[in-house]
Design a protein around this motif. Structure first.
Motif, mmCIF file in Angstrom:
data_model
loop_
_atom_site.group_PDB
_atom_site.id
_atom_site.type_symbol
_atom_site.label_atom_id
_atom_site.label_comp_id
_atom_site.label_asym_id
_atom_site.label_seq_id
_atom_site.Cartn_x
_atom_site.Cartn_y
_atom_site.Cartn_z
ATOM 1 N N VAL A 1 95.438 53.496 72.271
ATOM 2 C CA VAL A 1 94.847 52.687 72.673
ATOM 3 C C VAL A 1 94.808 52.816 74.709
ATOM 4 O O VAL A 1 95.821 52.341 75.032
ATOM 5 C CB VAL A 1 95.232 50.750 71.763
ATOM 6 C CG1 VAL A 1 94.121 49.652 73.630
ATOM 7 C CG2 VAL A 1 95.147 50.553 71.569
ATOM 8 N N ASN A 2 93.988 53.485 75.533
ATOM 9 C CA ASN A 2 94.228 53.691 76.284
ATOM 10 C C ASN A 2 93.205 52.575 77.324
ATOM 11 O O ASN A 2 92.448 51.339 77.026
ATOM 12 C CB ASN A 2 93.436 54.158 76.658
ATOM 13 C CG ASN A 2 93.578 55.294 78.250
ATOM 14 O OD1 ASN A 2 94.617 55.634 78.570
ATOM 15 N ND2 ASN A 2 92.960 55.698 78.680
ATOM 16 N N GLN A 3 94.179 52.075 79.094
ATOM 17 C CA GLN A 3 93.286 51.154 80.071
ATOM 18 C C GLN A 3 93.270 49.790 79.902
ATOM 19 O O GLN A 3 92.838 48.399 79.422
ATOM 20 C CB GLN A 3 92.068 51.574 80.195
ATOM 21 C CG GLN A 3 92.347 53.048 80.586
ATOM 22 C CD GLN A 3 90.154 53.235 80.658
ATOM 23 O OE1 GLN A 3 89.422 52.675 80.873
ATOM 24 N NE2 GLN A 3 89.943 54.382 80.768
ATOM 25 N N VAL A 4 95.059 50.110 79.151
ATOM 26 C CA VAL A 4 95.105 47.874 78.917
ATOM 27 C C VAL A 4 96.148 47.518 79.852
ATOM 28 O O VAL A 4 96.505 47.975 80.978
ATOM 29 C CB VAL A 4 95.913 48.393 77.113
ATOM 30 C CG1 VAL A 4 94.893 48.364 76.538
ATOM 31 C CG2 VAL A 4 97.450 48.940 77.823
ATOM 32 N N LYS A 5 95.982 46.101 79.856
ATOM 33 C CA LYS A 5 96.808 45.296 80.589
ATOM 34 C C LYS A 5 98.431 45.616 80.130
ATOM 35 O O LYS A 5 98.924 45.848 81.588
ATOM 36 C CB LYS A 5 96.605 44.252 80.930
ATOM 37 C CG LYS A 5 95.155 43.940 81.505
ATOM 38 C CD LYS A 5 95.218 42.125 81.510
ATOM 39 C CE LYS A 5 94.361 41.522 80.250
ATOM 40 N NZ LYS A 5 94.176 40.155 80.135
ATOM 41 N N ASN A 6 99.009 46.079 79.384
ATOM 42 C CA ASN A 6 100.132 45.881 79.267
ATOM 43 C C ASN A 6 100.026 46.162 77.601
ATOM 44 O O ASN A 6 99.307 46.459 76.518
ATOM 45 C CB ASN A 6 100.939 44.526 79.109
ATOM 46 C CG ASN A 6 100.496 43.069 78.921
ATOM 47 O OD1 ASN A 6 99.978 43.871 77.443
ATOM 48 N ND2 ASN A 6 100.274 42.321 79.320
ATOM 49 N N LEU B 1 99.771 53.805 64.825
ATOM 50 C CA LEU B 1 99.650 53.424 66.592
ATOM 51 C C LEU B 1 100.854 54.723 67.088
ATOM 52 O O LEU B 1 101.599 54.004 67.621
ATOM 53 C CB LEU B 1 99.890 52.093 66.586
ATOM 54 C CG LEU B 1 100.064 51.677 68.827
ATOM 55 C CD1 LEU B 1 98.240 51.882 69.081
ATOM 56 C CD2 LEU B 1 99.671 50.390 69.362
ATOM 57 N N LEU B 2 100.277 55.725 68.413
ATOM 58 C CA LEU B 2 100.793 56.821 68.917
ATOM 59 C C LEU B 2 101.089 55.519 69.716
ATOM 60 O O LEU B 2 102.646 56.322 69.814
ATOM 61 C CB LEU B 2 99.913 57.961 69.014
ATOM 62 C CG LEU B 2 100.640 59.092 69.098
ATOM 63 C CD1 LEU B 2 101.931 59.556 68.658
ATOM 64 C CD2 LEU B 2 99.290 59.687 69.178
ATOM 65 N N GLY B 3 100.749 55.047 70.405
ATOM 66 C CA GLY B 3 101.104 54.707 71.906
ATOM 67 C C GLY B 3 99.916 54.106 72.593
ATOM 68 O O GLY B 3 98.833 54.238 72.549
ATOM 69 N N THR B 4 100.393 53.321 73.378
ATOM 70 C CA THR B 4 99.666 52.490 74.683
ATOM 71 C C THR B 4 99.046 52.821 75.802
ATOM 72 O O THR B 4 100.498 53.132 76.061
ATOM 73 C CB THR B 4 99.366 50.583 74.247
ATOM 74 O OG1 THR B 4 100.661 50.320 75.103
ATOM 75 C CG2 THR B 4 99.444 50.416 73.175
ATOM 76 N N VAL B 5 98.608 52.766 76.606
ATOM 77 C CA VAL B 5 98.086 53.293 77.722
ATOM 78 C C VAL B 5 97.867 52.642 78.507
ATOM 79 O O VAL B 5 96.710 51.916 78.917
ATOM 80 C CB VAL B 5 97.642 54.689 78.081
ATOM 81 C CG1 VAL B 5 97.842 54.946 79.545
ATOM 82 C CG2 VAL B 5 98.170 55.421 77.691
ATOM 83 N N ARG B 6 98.442 52.481 79.794
ATOM 84 C CA ARG B 6 98.355 51.088 81.145
ATOM 85 C C ARG B 6 96.943 51.570 81.496
ATOM 86 O O ARG B 6 97.232 52.462 82.025
ATOM 87 C CB ARG B 6 99.158 50.242 82.056
ATOM 88 C CG ARG B 6 99.651 49.297 80.908
ATOM 89 C CD ARG B 6 101.478 49.510 82.122
ATOM 90 N NE ARG B 6 102.821 50.479 82.029
ATOM 91 C CZ ARG B 6 103.566 50.686 82.394
ATOM 92 N NH1 ARG B 6 103.965 49.888 83.142
ATOM 93 N NH2 ARG B 6 104.818 51.410 81.849
#
Length: 291
Positions: free
Chosen positions: A191-196, A223-228
């Motif tokens: 999940v890219n372009q997240v606030k946190n 879920l491999l990861g999130t990117v702020r």
């Protein structure tokens, strides 16, 4: 399976020892819609894996929108289609980018799939030995659920779906996952372009819940990861520099590095679909055999 496809499979199986077999992990990065940062993530993940000592190839398979050469600020004169046509060797088209990192310029999947007869494929594998020692091949596919994109996803060992918090992108990501569930039992998500990270986790949990309720096929969604979200990302793209190389100390670069490190650790532990045969040769065998 057609007679031609069986012939191709027999050809590749017979030559498996010549091109190194199944050591390369092919990871396809895709999305339900464009504009979610898929190519930027692919490029930076590839760079970080290479920096960690893995030998990495990155292949541009974004049909009609191939732009990884621009992102890496290099010029690709020829691509994989020229190899299939016999107009260039793999060694001529593969562009060294960094230590342990090479770009494999791509071409329209529709064009690639026109070259599937045994003679052409045999020559193709003759040229392919330059790639046999790769640890990873990151394939940056196009967006959407078109037939050609599905061919790349089916041929890959692992599929990573990228989305952003935009409702339309989330809906398209779920639609993509639903299609992929018919050809894969495991799907990874970023999940890219997240606030946190909390926002990213919430979006993933929502998609996973809807998938569990509506997708009948067995599916392991991870879920491999999130990117702020960070303005430096778009700035780096415009300036044709890699974010994780030029600004490796900022938070968003750390987010991407964590994703790359996960992929590296999973490969080393053979946790990514370990029961299946992988490798560069097997990837192209499956891709070119889909006609």
């Amino acid at each position: 399976m057609s007679t031609q496809a069986r012939g191709l499979e027999a050809l590749v199986d017979a030559r498996k020892g010549e091109y190194g077999g199944g050591s390369t992990r092919v990871v396809a990065v895709t999305s339900g819609k464009g504009g979610v940062g898929k190519s930027t993530l692919s490029a930076n993940i590839a760079y970080i894996l290479a920096r960690h000592g893995f030998r990495v190839g990155i292949m541009d398979a974004d049909i009609g929108l191939a732009n990884l050469d621009v992102m890496f600020n290099v010029r690709a004169e020829k691509n994989i289609l020229h190899v299939l046509k016999g107009e260039a060797s793999f060694e001529e088209i593969v562009l060294p980018l960094e230590e342990n990192l090479w770009l494999i310029p791509g071409e329209s999947g529709d064009e690639i799939l026109k070259f599937s007869d045994a003679t052409i494929v045999s020559r193709f594998f003759d040229e392919m030995e330059v790639l046999e020692n790769l640890d990873f091949l990151i394939v940056d596919t196009g967006a959407g659920i078109g037939d050609t994109i599905q061919m790349f996803l089916k041929a890959a060992d692992d599929v990573v779906v990228v989305t952003v918090p935009d409702p339309a992108a989330i809906t398209d990501a779920y639609a993509m996952i639903k299609v992929i569930s018919k050809i894969k039992e495991r799907v990874l998500m970023v999940v890219n372009q997240v606030k946190n990270a909390k926002e990213g986790q919430k979006i993933f949990d929502t998609i996973r819940k809807v998938a569990a309720e509506n997708i009948e096929a067995p599916l392991e969604l991870t879920l491999l990861g999130t990117v702020r979200n960070d303005s430096y990302v778009s700035r780096s793209v415009k300036q044709r520099v890699l974010l994780c190389k030029e600004l490796g100390n900022i938070g968003v670069a750390g987010d991407i590095e964590a994703i790359a490190v996960q992929l590296g650790e999973k490969k080393e532990r053979k946790m990514l679909d370990e029961e299946r045969e992988s490798g560069i040769g097997n990837f192209f065998k499956k891709l070119l055999g889909q006609f």
